[in-house]
Every structure is written in structure tokens, then in C-alpha cells.
Design a protein around this motif. Structure first.
Motif, short mmCIF file in Angstrom:
data_model
loop_
_atom_site.label_atom_id
_atom_site.label_comp_id
_atom_site.label_asym_id
_atom_site.label_seq_id
_atom_site.Cartn_x
_atom_site.Cartn_y
_atom_site.Cartn_z
N GLY A 8 0.86 -1.20 0.00
CA GLY A 8 0.00 0.00 0.00
C GLY A 8 0.88 1.23 0.00
O GLY A 8 1.53 1.54 1.00
N LEU A 9 0.93 1.91 -1.15
CA LEU A 9 1.87 3.03 -1.31
C LEU A 9 1.13 4.35 -1.47
O LEU A 9 1.34 5.10 -2.43
N GLY A 13 1.88 5.12 3.11
CA GLY A 13 2.79 4.07 2.66
C GLY A 13 3.99 4.60 1.88
O GLY A 13 5.12 4.16 2.11
N LEU A 30 4.86 -2.43 -2.57
CA LEU A 30 3.89 -3.20 -3.36
C LEU A 30 2.56 -2.45 -3.35
O LEU A 30 2.11 -1.97 -2.30
N ASN A 33 -2.20 -1.06 -7.48
CA ASN A 33 -2.34 -0.08 -8.56
C ASN A 33 -1.02 0.03 -9.32
O ASN A 33 -0.04 0.56 -8.82
N VAL A 36 0.83 3.41 -9.60
CA VAL A 36 1.55 3.84 -8.39
C VAL A 36 2.93 3.17 -8.37
O VAL A 36 3.95 3.81 -8.09
N PRO A 84 -5.90 1.04 2.64
CA PRO A 84 -7.03 1.80 3.22
C PRO A 84 -7.94 0.93 4.07
O PRO A 84 -8.08 -0.27 3.83
N SER A 122 -2.28 -0.10 9.04
CA SER A 122 -3.60 0.52 8.78
C SER A 122 -4.37 0.69 10.08
O SER A 122 -4.24 -0.13 11.00
N GLU A 156 0.83 4.29 12.94
CA GLU A 156 1.71 5.46 13.04
C GLU A 156 0.86 6.66 13.46
O GLU A 156 -0.28 6.81 13.03
N ILE A 158 0.90 10.09 12.75
CA ILE A 158 1.51 11.14 11.91
C ILE A 158 0.44 12.14 11.48
O ILE A 158 -0.75 11.88 11.58
N LEU A 160 -0.52 14.53 8.07
CA LEU A 160 -0.14 14.82 6.69
C LEU A 160 0.51 16.20 6.65
O LEU A 160 0.13 17.10 7.39
N LYS A 212 -5.01 3.42 19.63
CA LYS A 212 -4.96 4.13 18.34
C LYS A 212 -6.20 5.02 18.15
O LYS A 212 -6.09 6.21 17.87
N PRO A 268 -8.56 12.96 6.56
CA PRO A 268 -8.89 11.54 6.42
C PRO A 268 -8.87 10.76 7.74
O PRO A 268 -9.22 9.58 7.75
N CYS A 269 -8.46 11.36 8.85
CA CYS A 269 -8.34 10.58 10.10
C CYS A 269 -9.23 11.07 11.24
O CYS A 269 -10.02 10.30 11.80
N ARG A 272 -13.22 10.55 11.25
CA ARG A 272 -13.65 9.15 11.21
C ARG A 272 -13.12 8.35 12.40
O ARG A 272 -13.78 7.43 12.89
N1 NAD Z 1 -3.22 9.36 5.66
C1 NAD Z 1 -3.03 9.53 6.94
O1 NAD Z 1 -2.83 10.66 7.44
C2 NAD Z 1 -3.02 8.36 7.89
C3 NAD Z 1 -2.58 8.55 9.20
C4 NAD Z 1 -2.59 7.47 10.09
C5 NAD Z 1 -3.11 6.27 9.66
N2 NAD Z 1 -3.55 6.11 8.39
C6 NAD Z 1 -4.09 4.80 8.00
O2 NAD Z 1 -3.25 4.19 7.04
C7 NAD Z 1 -4.04 3.42 6.13
C8 NAD Z 1 -3.70 3.86 4.70
O3 NAD Z 1 -4.07 5.22 4.57
P1 NAD Z 1 -3.57 6.12 3.36
O4 NAD Z 1 -4.08 7.47 3.66
O5 NAD Z 1 -2.12 5.91 3.12
O6 NAD Z 1 -4.40 5.43 2.16
P2 NAD Z 1 -4.34 5.80 0.62
O7 NAD Z 1 -5.73 5.61 0.10
O8 NAD Z 1 -3.66 7.10 0.40
O9 NAD Z 1 -3.40 4.66 -0.02
C9 NAD Z 1 -3.61 3.30 0.11
C10 NAD Z 1 -2.88 2.53 -1.01
O10 NAD Z 1 -3.12 1.13 -0.80
C11 NAD Z 1 -3.32 0.49 -2.06
N3 NAD Z 1 -4.01 -0.79 -1.86
C12 NAD Z 1 -5.33 -1.01 -1.63
N4 NAD Z 1 -5.56 -2.32 -1.44
C13 NAD Z 1 -4.37 -2.96 -1.58
C14 NAD Z 1 -3.95 -4.32 -1.50
N5 NAD Z 1 -4.81 -5.30 -1.21
N6 NAD Z 1 -2.65 -4.61 -1.70
C15 NAD Z 1 -1.78 -3.62 -1.98
N7 NAD Z 1 -2.11 -2.32 -2.07
C16 NAD Z 1 -3.39 -1.99 -1.86
C17 NAD Z 1 -4.05 1.54 -2.87
O11 NAD Z 1 -3.92 1.29 -4.26
C18 NAD Z 1 -3.39 2.85 -2.41
O12 NAD Z 1 -2.28 3.17 -3.24
C19 NAD Z 1 -5.49 3.64 6.54
O13 NAD Z 1 -5.91 2.60 7.38
C20 NAD Z 1 -5.44 4.94 7.31
O14 NAD Z 1 -6.49 5.04 8.26
C21 NAD Z 1 -3.51 7.12 7.49
#
Ligand code: NAD
Length: 444
Positions: A8-9, A13, A30, A33, A36, A84, A122, A156, A158, A160, A212, A268-269, A272
């Protein structure tokens, strides 16, 4: 040095992958998509995050990406899952992408001889590790978690816009572990990964999962409290929310972070995670009125502000909303105050213009078709009757009185983050700021 794989990038990621590489780890990214993956392999960041382009370029020798789970799992020692976990209608998180990743990883692990550690990063609902993730992983891999394979929950903390710095210098690292060996491996990883000497707390899955969502729920409570203080200060002669919160924040029991009375929280956090906390408590038949009130204060605030703006716009007048991202330095517009306010206003008015230094495109699908996206800040401000500064971008701090004074109008300038000096604008605009009674509008 171990090789790390990151599944998940996205917004978290990609920076995590690049930060691992910057600390000397070889990393295999990995993503399902393909585009990506291609971007990463061309050293182009797939997401917008300060410092990420430089970090990927500088450490490209240690970074590669693939869509092939076998390559990622067989080629690495530890796998972080950062896919996600979208919110469901009832406020919980869906584990469908995490489970799909676990399924793919489990298949490869069936044949892998070397010990492998899987880390779920996640955000998941409490109970997910024990009730869903462990059983699926054991079923698919045919191996026992805690003996043949290791499993940790390691979210984590963090924000954005500062992800890389937050990853490198966390206040603490939290590890929910299946067993001591797994926790130890992950703790050792973080000892090399972090630049600071942050405490590492290790616990069982359920307590890590609760921590968390509790953390973000608590922060939102603090924000809603500060926003309530701002409304109080606005109503009382001499009231100034910054004076109050700056003093309050000096008390070490309170602290000054996330204590600035302004607009509703978004992104996004926060929204929710607080709703997930409410859902979780409800499932346990525990009432959580604080979290419920926090959510309500947050929602009501957008309505109140929209009403106030509406009351100030002359018939057929134009409103300019500056700021569509949920905070400065990011293009993420999800649940942002700017988007919410623009949409609320568009229910009653036609001439709503909006602009953001980075988030104009990402906000577009979230905005009502009645909101016009301006081509530039100048275009947005031109002829506006009411200007709303909805986030604290540097670009807005740099607005000059001359930028407003072009058309003999004296617009109302609503400075929701108090980024401007009221005295400088008094000749060209009617200045109003959230939480500052002295800026009461002439009509009030
Ligand atoms: N963005 C934030 O600020 C933040 C902070 C803390 C925690 N999180 C958590 O981290 C997780 C990811 O969030 P994000 O914002 O990075 O999501 P995002 O939507 O920006 O990216 C997720 C990536 O995962 C990929 N993906 C989906 N299913 C997959 C699979 N089965 N195998 C491989 N790749 C796959 C997607 O193509 C996408 O590139 C979530 O659970 C979120 O709650 C996010």
C-alpha cells in the motif's frame, strides 16, 4: 540490514517506504495499482507530501516497487500493511483491503521457510487482529501466528504535511504484538529507523487497537473544546481566544498542541477515528457522550459559520472561499472546513468561488457543482463581497491590503485562522476573526 516490504503506497505508505530507505533499509513497495508502482520505480512520488520527492530520489538505489506479492514477501523480512480501511456507514472501519492483503501474503508464506514478520499499520477497529486477521492468516498460510510467523499491530501517529518528520521523530512507538519475539524484532527495527530515542510501548493487540482510536478521539475533543472557547470569546467584550488558549496550553496537563480555536477539524483521520470510537463504545454498550459531543460541536460549527456568512452577503453577492485542503501544506480536501462551508453556502447562493494553493483539483469531486473553482487567488478575490480564509496557508498570510482594494468595494474579510493583522486591512475591508470580539462586524 533487513529488507522491508510495504504493502500500500498511498499517503502514508509512500513516505514510510522512502523514510525506511533513508535509514539504510532496502525496501520493496507493493501496490495493487500498477501506475503507483510505475511512479515509484521512476522515482516519482505518487502522493503529495513535503520532502517526499527529494527522499525518493536520494535513496532510489534502495527502493523498488512491484505488484507481485511473491517478489515482495520472499524478498523481505518484515512486511508493513498500509492499505485503506474505509469507514462504513455505521462509523466502523472496513477491513476488506487489509484482509485481501493478508490473504495474498498468507499464500506466499505457506512456502516461505524463513521467519517473516507481518505488521498491520492501517487503522483498524479494536478486535480486528484477534478476531479477523490472525484467523485468516493462519488459515491461508497453514502456520501458527506467534510461532511460525510473527504479527504486530503498529499504527503510526503522523499528520499529513509532516509525515516524514513525524515518522522519524515520533513521541512514542506503539507495538501490539502476537508474541515477544515479534515485538522484539519490530522494536529493533524502530531503534534503527527513528532519529530520536522515542519510548517504545509494547502490549497485546486489543490495547494497541484501543489506544490508536482513543488518541485521535482525544485530540478531536481538544479541538472542539478550543473551538467552543473561541465562540465564547467572540461574545464577550475584550474576548480573545488566542490569549486564553496560549495561557491554557502552558499548563503541562493541557499542552498547546491542537488548542487553537478556529474551524472544524477534518481530513482523512480525525473525524472518522472519533466516530469509530463512538461506534466501538456503543457496541460495548458504553455511552461516550464526550466523543458524541465533540462530533456534534464540529458539525454544528460549519453550519453556524455558513449561516453567519449568508447573513452578510448582499443579494446576488459573491463569496470567495480561500482554502479547500483540510489544513495547510497538503492537497487532501476530505472533510475539510473549506469544502463543507462552500457546499453549505451553495445550497442558498449561486456565486460561491473557491481556491486553494494545492487542493483545488482534489476538492473538485467533493464540491457541489454550484461552487466555481477560481483559476487563481486573484480571480477568487475579484469583486468578492465576503472573503473567507478557511485554512492557514502561507499564501493567505501574504495577502496584501492592495489585493483586496482593486474595485472600490469594501468586502467582509473573515479570517477564520487569524492569519492577518486586522489593523492593516481596516481601510480596505471589514475585518472579522473567529474568537476575537473586537472584530465584531458592523451589522452585528
Ligand atoms: N493518511 C493519513 O494521514 C493516515 C494517518 C494514520 C493512519 N492512516 C491509516 O493508514 C491506512 C492507509 O491510509 P492512506 O491514507 O495511506 O491510504 P491511501 O488511500 O492514500 O493509499 C492506500 C494505497 O493502498 C493500495 N491498496 C489497496 N488495497 C491494496 C492491496 N490489497 N494490496 C496492496 N495495495 C493496496 C491503494 O492502491 C493505495 O495506493 C489507513 O488505514 C489509514 O487510516 C492514514
Amino acid at each position: 540490514m533487513q529488507t522491508i516490504s510495504v504493502v500500500g503506497l498511498g499517503k502514508l505508505g509512500s513516505p514510510f517506504l522512502a523514510t525506511c530507505a533513508s535509514r539504510g533499509f532496502n525496501v520493496i513497495g507493493l501496490d495493487v495499482n500498477r501506475s503507483v508502482v510505475d511512479l515509484i520505480n521512476r522515482t516519482v512520488p505518487p502522493v503529495d507530501e513535503p520532502g517526499l520527492p527529494q527522499l525518493i530520489k536520494k535513496n532510489r538505489a534502495r527502493i523498488r516497487a512491484t505488484t507481485d506479492y511473491s517478489e515482495a514477501i520472499n524478498g523481505s523480512d518484515i512486511t508493513f500493511i498500509i492499505v485503506p480501511t474505509p469507514s462504513t456507514k455505521d462509523g466502523a472501519f472496513s477491513n476488506k483491503y487489509v484482509l485481501s492483503a493478508i490473504q495474498s501474503i498468507g499464500k506466499i508464506l505457506t512456502y516461505k521457510k524463513k521467519f517473516h514478520l507481518i505488521v498491520v499499520t492501517s487503522t483498524i477497529m479494536p478486535g480486528s487482529m484477534d478476531n479477523e486477521i490472525v484467523p485468516l492468516l493462519e488459515k491461508i498460510s497453514g502456520k501458527k501466528v506467534g510461532y511460525d510467523i510473527g504479527l504486530c499491530y503498529n499504527p503510526e501517529f503522523i499528520a499529513l504535511g509532516s509525515v516524514i518528520q513525524n515518522l522519524l521523530n515520533p513521541d512514542f512507538v506503539m507495538i501490539g504484538q502476537s508474541d515477544d519475539k515479534s515485538g522484539e524484532i519490530l522494536e529493533n527495527f524502530y531503534r534503527k529507523f527513528c532519529q530520536n530515542k522515542s519510548p517504545v510501548v509494547r502490549m497485546n493487540f486489543i490495547n494497541a487497537e484501543i489506544t490508536k482510536i482513543a488518541l485521535n478521539s482525544y485530540i478531536t475533543t481538544k479541538i472542539s473544546f478550543a473551538n467552543t472557547l473561541a465562540q465564547i470569546c467572540e461574545k464577550i467584550p475584550g474576548g480573545d481566544v488566542d490569549q486564553v488558549t496560549k495561557a491554557l496550553g502552558l499548563d503541562s496537563r493541557i499542552g498547546n498542541k491542537y488548542l487553537k480555536g478556529a474551524l472544524p477539524y477534518g481530513g482523512p483521520c480525525f473525524p472518522r477515528d472519533n466516530r469509530a470510537f463512538i461506534h466501538f463504545a456503543k457496541k460495548l454498550k458504553v455511552s461516550s457522550p464526550i466523543a458524541v459531543a465533540t462530533d456534534k460541536v464540529n458539525n454544528d460549527l460549519a453550519y453556524k459559520l455558513a449561516e453567519k456568512i449568508n447573513s452578510q452577503v448582499p443579494p446576488g453577492g459573491k463569496v470567495a472561499i480561500l482554502g479547500l485542503s483540510y489544513k495547510k501544506d497538503t492537497d487532501v480536501a476530505e472533510e475539510s472546513a473549506g469544502v463543507k462551508i462552500a457546499n453549505l453556502l451553495s445550497q442558498k447562493r449561486n456565486h460561491i468561488y473557491a481556491w486553494d494553493p494545492k487542493a483545488t483539483n482534489t476538492a473538485k469531486p467533493l464540491l457541489s457543482s454550484k461552487v466555481t473553482l477560481a483559476k487563481s487567488m486573484k480571480d477568487c478575490l475579484a469583486q468578492a463581497d465576503v472573503i473567507v480564509i478557511a485554512s492557514d496557508w502561507q499564501e493567505f498570510k501574504d495577502i496584501k491590503p492592495g489585493d483586496l482594494a482593486s474595485d472600490n468595494k469594501r468586502p467582509i474579510l473573515m479570517d477564520c485562522w487569524r492569519v492577518l493583522d486586522p489593523l492593516k486591512y481596516k481601510n480596505v475591508a471589514q475585518y472579522w476573526a473567529i474568537g476575537l470580539e473586537s472584530t465584531k462586524l458592523e451589522s452585528e
